[in-house]
Write a protein that holds these residues in place. Structure first.
Motif, PDB file in Angstrom:
ATOM      1  N   SER A  58     -40.540  23.112  12.006  1.00  0.00           N
ATOM      2  CA  SER A  58     -39.583  22.053  12.362  1.00  0.00           C
ATOM      3  C   SER A  58     -38.515  21.915  11.263  1.00  0.00           C
ATOM      4  O   SER A  58     -38.821  21.998  10.071  1.00  0.00           O
ATOM      5  CB  SER A  58     -40.306  20.719  12.530  1.00  0.00           C
ATOM      6  OG  SER A  58     -39.385  19.650  12.647  1.00  0.00           O
ATOM      7  N   ALA A  59     -37.271  21.690  11.679  1.00  0.00           N
ATOM      8  CA  ALA A  59     -36.169  21.467  10.730  1.00  0.00           C
ATOM      9  C   ALA A  59     -35.762  19.997  10.721  1.00  0.00           C
ATOM     10  O   ALA A  59     -34.590  19.652  10.619  1.00  0.00           O
ATOM     11  CB  ALA A  59     -34.981  22.360  11.102  1.00  0.00           C
ATOM     12  N   HIS A  60     -36.743  19.102  10.811  1.00  0.00           N
ATOM     13  CA  HIS A  60     -36.481  17.669  10.928  1.00  0.00           C
ATOM     14  C   HIS A  60     -36.134  17.046   9.577  1.00  0.00           C
ATOM     15  O   HIS A  60     -36.652  17.443   8.534  1.00  0.00           O
ATOM     16  CB  HIS A  60     -37.715  16.978  11.516  1.00  0.00           C
ATOM     17  CG  HIS A  60     -37.509  15.552  11.855  1.00  0.00           C
ATOM     18  ND1 HIS A  60     -37.805  14.517  10.992  1.00  0.00           N
ATOM     19  CD2 HIS A  60     -37.004  14.968  12.984  1.00  0.00           C
ATOM     20  CE1 HIS A  60     -37.515  13.361  11.561  1.00  0.00           C
ATOM     21  NE2 HIS A  60     -37.039  13.604  12.768  1.00  0.00           N
ATOM     22  N   LEU A  61     -35.243  16.056   9.597  1.00  0.00           N
ATOM     23  CA  LEU A  61     -34.907  15.246   8.421  1.00  0.00           C
ATOM     24  C   LEU A  61     -35.408  13.826   8.649  1.00  0.00           C
ATOM     25  O   LEU A  61     -35.227  13.258   9.729  1.00  0.00           O
ATOM     26  CB  LEU A  61     -33.398  15.246   8.176  1.00  0.00           C
ATOM     27  CG  LEU A  61     -32.760  16.613   7.880  1.00  0.00           C
ATOM     28  CD1 LEU A  61     -31.245  16.483   7.805  1.00  0.00           C
ATOM     29  CD2 LEU A  61     -33.307  17.201   6.595  1.00  0.00           C
ATOM     30  N   HIS A  62     -36.048  13.288   7.650  1.00  0.00           N
ATOM     31  CA  HIS A  62     -36.669  11.967   7.796  1.00  0.00           C
ATOM     32  C   HIS A  62     -35.620  10.864   8.028  1.00  0.00           C
ATOM     33  O   HIS A  62     -34.654  10.736   7.282  1.00  0.00           O
ATOM     34  CB  HIS A  62     -37.475  11.641   6.546  1.00  0.00           C
ATOM     35  CG  HIS A  62     -38.143  10.300   6.612  1.00  0.00           C
ATOM     36  ND1 HIS A  62     -39.087   9.987   7.564  1.00  0.00           N
ATOM     37  CD2 HIS A  62     -37.994   9.177   5.838  1.00  0.00           C
ATOM     38  CE1 HIS A  62     -39.492   8.738   7.381  1.00  0.00           C
ATOM     39  NE2 HIS A  62     -38.843   8.222   6.335  1.00  0.00           N
ATOM     40  N   ARG A  63     -35.817  10.108   9.085  1.00  0.00           N
ATOM     41  CA  ARG A  63     -34.936   8.969   9.403  1.00  0.00           C
ATOM     42  C   ARG A  63     -35.791   7.823   9.934  1.00  0.00           C
ATOM     43  O   ARG A  63     -36.660   8.032  10.795  1.00  0.00           O
ATOM     44  CB  ARG A  63     -33.904   9.348  10.484  1.00  0.00           C
ATOM     45  CG  ARG A  63     -32.929  10.452  10.087  1.00  0.00           C
ATOM     46  CD  ARG A  63     -31.896   9.949   9.063  1.00  0.00           C
ATOM     47  NE  ARG A  63     -30.887  10.957   8.799  1.00  0.00           N
ATOM     48  CZ  ARG A  63     -30.985  11.889   7.870  1.00  0.00           C
ATOM     49  NH1 ARG A  63     -32.094  11.959   7.145  1.00  0.00           N
ATOM     50  NH2 ARG A  63     -29.994  12.756   7.664  1.00  0.00           N
ATOM     51  N   ASP A  64     -35.559   6.632   9.411  1.00  0.00           N
ATOM     52  CA  ASP A  64     -36.142   5.423  10.007  1.00  0.00           C
ATOM     53  C   ASP A  64     -35.246   4.243   9.643  1.00  0.00           C
ATOM     54  O   ASP A  64     -34.204   4.415   9.005  1.00  0.00           O
ATOM     55  CB  ASP A  64     -37.593   5.195   9.561  1.00  0.00           C
ATOM     56  CG  ASP A  64     -37.745   5.017   8.059  1.00  0.00           C
ATOM     57  OD1 ASP A  64     -36.803   4.498   7.420  1.00  0.00           O
ATOM     58  OD2 ASP A  64     -38.805   5.387   7.521  1.00  0.00           O
ATOM     59  N   LYS A  65     -35.626   3.026  10.023  1.00  0.00           N
ATOM     60  CA  LYS A  65     -34.732   1.870   9.836  1.00  0.00           C
ATOM     61  C   LYS A  65     -34.516   1.522   8.363  1.00  0.00           C
ATOM     62  O   LYS A  65     -33.562   0.836   8.005  1.00  0.00           O
ATOM     63  CB  LYS A  65     -35.275   0.660  10.578  1.00  0.00           C
ATOM     64  CG  LYS A  65     -36.624   0.167  10.089  1.00  0.00           C
ATOM     65  CD  LYS A  65     -37.088  -1.021  10.924  1.00  0.00           C
ATOM     66  CE  LYS A  65     -38.433  -1.548  10.448  1.00  0.00           C
ATOM     67  NZ  LYS A  65     -38.893  -2.689  11.266  1.00  0.00           N
ATOM     68  N   LEU A  66     -35.411   2.020   7.519  1.00  0.00           N
ATOM     69  CA  LEU A  66     -35.259   1.756   6.093  1.00  0.00           C
ATOM     70  C   LEU A  66     -34.694   2.945   5.328  1.00  0.00           C
ATOM     71  O   LEU A  66     -34.395   2.841   4.140  1.00  0.00           O
ATOM     72  CB  LEU A  66     -36.613   1.370   5.479  1.00  0.00           C
ATOM     73  CG  LEU A  66     -37.285   0.118   6.041  1.00  0.00           C
ATOM     74  CD1 LEU A  66     -38.635  -0.111   5.390  1.00  0.00           C
ATOM     75  CD2 LEU A  66     -36.374  -1.095   5.841  1.00  0.00           C
ATOM     76  N   THR A  67     -34.606   4.099   6.025  1.00  0.00           N
ATOM     77  CA  THR A  67     -34.155   5.322   5.355  1.00  0.00           C
ATOM     78  C   THR A  67     -33.066   5.960   6.189  1.00  0.00           C
ATOM     79  O   THR A  67     -33.335   6.499   7.274  1.00  0.00           O
ATOM     80  CB  THR A  67     -35.317   6.318   5.176  1.00  0.00           C
ATOM     81  OG1 THR A  67     -36.417   5.633   4.564  1.00  0.00           O
ATOM     82  CG2 THR A  67     -34.900   7.493   4.311  1.00  0.00           C
ATOM     83  N   ALA A  68     -31.844   5.883   5.691  1.00  0.00           N
ATOM     84  CA  ALA A  68     -30.724   6.460   6.448  1.00  0.00           C
ATOM     85  C   ALA A  68     -30.606   7.962   6.244  1.00  0.00           C
ATOM     86  O   ALA A  68     -30.268   8.708   7.169  1.00  0.00           O
ATOM     87  CB  ALA A  68     -29.421   5.790   6.028  1.00  0.00           C
ATOM     88  N   LYS A  69     -30.873   8.385   5.040  1.00  0.00           N
ATOM     89  CA  LYS A  69     -30.746   9.809   4.749  1.00  0.00           C
ATOM     90  C   LYS A  69     -31.957  10.300   3.958  1.00  0.00           C
ATOM     91  O   LYS A  69     -31.900  10.517   2.754  1.00  0.00           O
ATOM     92  CB  LYS A  69     -29.469  10.089   3.961  1.00  0.00           C
ATOM     93  CG  LYS A  69     -28.193   9.824   4.748  1.00  0.00           C
ATOM     94  CD  LYS A  69     -26.965  10.210   3.945  1.00  0.00           C
ATOM     95  CE  LYS A  69     -25.695   9.998   4.760  1.00  0.00           C
ATOM     96  NZ  LYS A  69     -24.477  10.394   3.996  1.00  0.00           N
ATOM     97  N   GLY A  70     -33.045  10.422   4.674  1.00  0.00           N
ATOM     98  CA  GLY A  70     -34.261  10.910   4.033  1.00  0.00           C
ATOM     99  C   GLY A  70     -34.237  12.428   3.868  1.00  0.00           C
ATOM    100  O   GLY A  70     -33.376  13.120   4.399  1.00  0.00           O
ATOM    101  N   GLY A  71     -35.207  12.903   3.160  1.00  0.00           N
ATOM    102  CA  GLY A  71     -35.294  14.344   2.909  1.00  0.00           C
ATOM    103  C   GLY A  71     -35.940  15.100   4.069  1.00  0.00           C
ATOM    104  O   GLY A  71     -36.333  14.508   5.073  1.00  0.00           O
ATOM    105  N   PRO A  72     -36.066  16.411   3.924  1.00  0.00           N
ATOM    106  CA  PRO A  72     -36.673  17.236   4.981  1.00  0.00           C
ATOM    107  C   PRO A  72     -38.163  16.961   5.108  1.00  0.00           C
ATOM    108  O   PRO A  72     -38.862  16.854   4.096  1.00  0.00           O
ATOM    109  CB  PRO A  72     -36.410  18.660   4.503  1.00  0.00           C
ATOM    110  CG  PRO A  72     -36.269  18.555   3.021  1.00  0.00           C
ATOM    111  CD  PRO A  72     -35.636  17.227   2.770  1.00  0.00           C
TER     112      PRO A  72
END
Length: 330
Positions: free
Chosen positions: A23-37
């Motif tokens: 998977s080439a997903h980047l971490h995103r959630d309501k507290l993290t706008a630009k998370g890492g891979p």
């Protein structure tokens, strides 16, 4: 090959599963706008596995199962989630099964023990997720590995019976009768040539609860190596025997010549068969007197252990067992 029940040769197409993509997903959630891979790895594709089963004696169950396909692995997911592995396919086979590449004829593996497992066709590896590729200079890699493709190949499964003693002789030499007398096997017996159309196995009880396994194969005739009679297709079943019991009827006009013909056909098939220990049994000899036996014995090869037997009258059957046991353990 020769009957609907005993199958000793099948050709199958074995295909292992493809590995799942990373998977080439980047971490995103309501507290993290630009998370890492955080892309997870893909799952391994399913293997095709051979497993030895001592309760099987034929490849009949695989005769009409031509295409064996294992499951593909699933792709990885976010939050370092690993993809599920593809389900392996396990093929139960008799002991003595040899797997060959159908094109090159090279041996891939052999199954000789109960429960033994060997990967016939390995599944593809799962691809790495993008979390593996982050570095100080590339903190948000947007690429991941694809899964490795599975392997598809045609494979020949060939059964070679595992036995201690292999019976070798012309048709009507009394091989099946001997097997039926010394073991619980019930091979077909009749007064005509080529009664035996498939190999038979029997466990021979010996003294002090010991035993050995005897294999009876269809009769050989002169020219078998050129395809006469039933040819040499069953000779593979004595390649793994510890010793060979040659059987020639006392009715033969030339016992030594008949023995030489059998020896010659084995040599043409596989010269290594001549390295095995050998005993010569002269069958149907219940009506011979001592003088005639001695005359016949003078015409036989020197140094070859020989015994005159009769399966019907049990003449020298115990002696034959003793000779076989001694040869097997010498």
């Amino acid at each position: 090959m020769a009957s609907s029940n005993f199958i000793d040769y099948v050709k199958i197409c074995s295909r292992s599963g493809h590995g799942g993509a990373g998977s080439a997903h980047l971490h995103r959630d309501k507290l993290t706008a630009k998370g890492g891979p955080d892309g997870g790895d893909g799952g391994r594709g399913g293997h095709v596995i051979l497993r030895g089963n001592s309760q099987l004696w034929t490849l009949l169950h695989l005769q009409f199962r031509k295409h064996i396909m294992a499951e593909n692995g699933l792709g990885g997911g976010p939050s370092h989630s690993f993809g599920a592995q593809g389900k392996d396919i396990i093929l139960e086979v008799p002991l003595g099964t040899v797997a060959r590449n159908a094109e090159t004829r090279d041996i891939k593996c052999e199954i000789t023990e109960h429960g033994q497992e060997i990967i016939l066709t390995p599944g593809g590896r799962g691809g790495l997720g993008n979390a593996h590729f982050k570095s100080p200079t590339n903190q948000t890699p947007r690429h991941a590995q694809p899964g490795e493709e599975g392997i598809e190949e045609w494979v020949i499964l060939e059964l070679k019976l595992l036995a201690d003693v292999g019976l070798v002789g012309f048709p009507n030499a009394g091989k099946s009768t001997l097997l039926s007398v010394v073991s619980a096997a019930k091979p077909k017996i009749a007064n005509y040539a080529f009664t035996t159309l498939e190999p038979n196995l029997g466990v021979v009880a010996y003294r002090d609860f010991r035993s050995f396994v005897m294999a009876d194969i269809p009769g050989i005739i002169e020219g078998a190596s050129e395809g006469k009679g039933l040819g040499i297709r069953f000779l593979r079943h004595i390649e793994r025997n510890s010793m060979l019991l040659f059987m020639v009827s006392c009715d033969s006009p030339d016992i030594a010549k008949e023995y030489d013909i059998l020896l010659n056909e084995l040599q043409k098939y596989n010269p290594e068969l001549l390295d095995k220990k050998r005993i010569l049994a002269i069958t149907k000899s219940d009506m011979l007197d001592d003088e005639l036996e001695e005359e016949m014995r003078q015409t036989l090869p020197d140094g070859l252990p020989t015994v005159f037997i009769s399966s019907i009258s049990q003449k020298n059957i115990a002696k034959l067992k003793d000779m076989i046991w001694e040869e097997l353990n010498s």
